[in-house]
Design an enzyme around this catalytic site. Structure first.
Site, short mmCIF file in Angstrom:
data_model
loop_
_atom_site.label_atom_id
_atom_site.label_comp_id
_atom_site.label_asym_id
_atom_site.label_seq_id
_atom_site.Cartn_x
_atom_site.Cartn_y
_atom_site.Cartn_z
CB SER A 1 -0.96 -0.01 1.22
OG SER A 1 -1.80 1.14 1.40
CE1 TYR B 1 -4.20 -2.11 4.82
CE2 TYR B 1 -3.36 -0.07 4.25
CZ TYR B 1 -3.82 -0.94 3.86
OH TYR B 1 -3.90 -1.58 2.63
#
Length: 267
Positions: free
Chosen positions: A129, A142
């Site tokens: 990501s 995250y």
């Protein structure tokens, strides 16, 4: 001979888009799901696999090899979102997120390497990501889990180079998928000192995902990586400013970059 591809988390979102695109391009595609029976309309093979369960990983890979005789490409796509003030996220949820986003891909990589070594060829693509390149407020866990996967890929690449096995990262920005609905949200607590900033940031994050890019763009990017003889270490896919934010982090002073992020999130 058509290449055989295994995609973790292939029942929905980015994984499903990749699977359908590669199937259309003539690849033999296997996707995975913890409950494949729930997706009878899937346009490619779907096998049972839970990245936190080594037994299901071994069984899924054995199924692929038994049916197709080889495994050419692994796409580590399975992942989970998580939001909240780090202080208020239960330790068990932090650990669960790392189980899915970091330890899970490592387990699958370890399980496919012996077969790829026998073949003297293979490609492993870790879907990370853009959030993994920076510590984002209320997405810190995250960011950390995806950032860890980015870094360990750099090390892994050098260790498996002698076996003619390639590894790379593909880092997406915001895409219009169901990740927001499936991620763990720490509740916005009425008496929390984080109530207003976290609540506001959560609404902004959901809006970014809802207005995100079409997952087909990720599928096309993955196809280009597979078609590349010697893949790069890192790829980024998404809005220009999301990708450019990584460049800014490299060139701006730390506090200037931090202030830019805080302004973006209205903190």
């Amino acid at each position: 001979m058509s290449k055989v591809v295994l995609i973790t988390g292939g029942s929905s979102g980015i994984g499903k888009s990749i699977g359908e695109f590669l199937t259309h391009k003539g690849f033999v595609v296997y996707g995975t799901s913890r409950n494949p029976e729930r997706y009878p309309e899937t346009k490619f093979n779907l096998v049972k696999l839970d990245v936190s369960d080594t037994t299901t990983i071994k069984e899924a890979i054995a199924t692929v090899i038994a049916q197709s005789g080889r495994l050419d490409v692994l796409i580590n796509n399975a992942g989970a979102g998580i939001t909240g003030p780090i202080e208020e996220i239960p330790d068990a949820e932090i650990q669960r997120n790392f189980e899915t986003n970091f330890f899970g891909p490592i387990r699958v990589i370890k399980a496919v390497l012996p077969q790829m070594r026998v073949q003297n060829s293979g490609l492993i693509i870790n879907v990370t990501s853009i959030a993994g390149y920076m510590g984002l407020p209320y997405r810190g866990v995250y960011s950390a889990s995806k950032g860890a996967l980015e870094l360990i890929t750099e090390a892994f690449r050098m260790e498996i180079k002698d076996f003619n096995i390639h590894m790379t990262n593909v880092a997406p920005g915001d895409f219009a998928t169901n990740i927001a609905a499936g991620r763990y949200h720490a509740p916005v607590l009425e008496h929390s000192p984080y109530k207003k900033p976290y609540g506001d940031t959560l609404s902004l994050m959901d809006a970014h995902v809802s207005g995100g890019k079409d997952p087909q763009l990720m599928a096309q990017a993955i196809y280009k990586v597979i078609s590349t003889e010697k893949p790069n270490i890192h790829y980024k896919v998404g809005e220009f400013m999301q990708k450019f934010s990584i460049v800014l982090k490299r060139i701006l002073p730390d506090k200037v970059y931090e202030n830019m992020l805080m302004k973006h999130y209205k903190l």
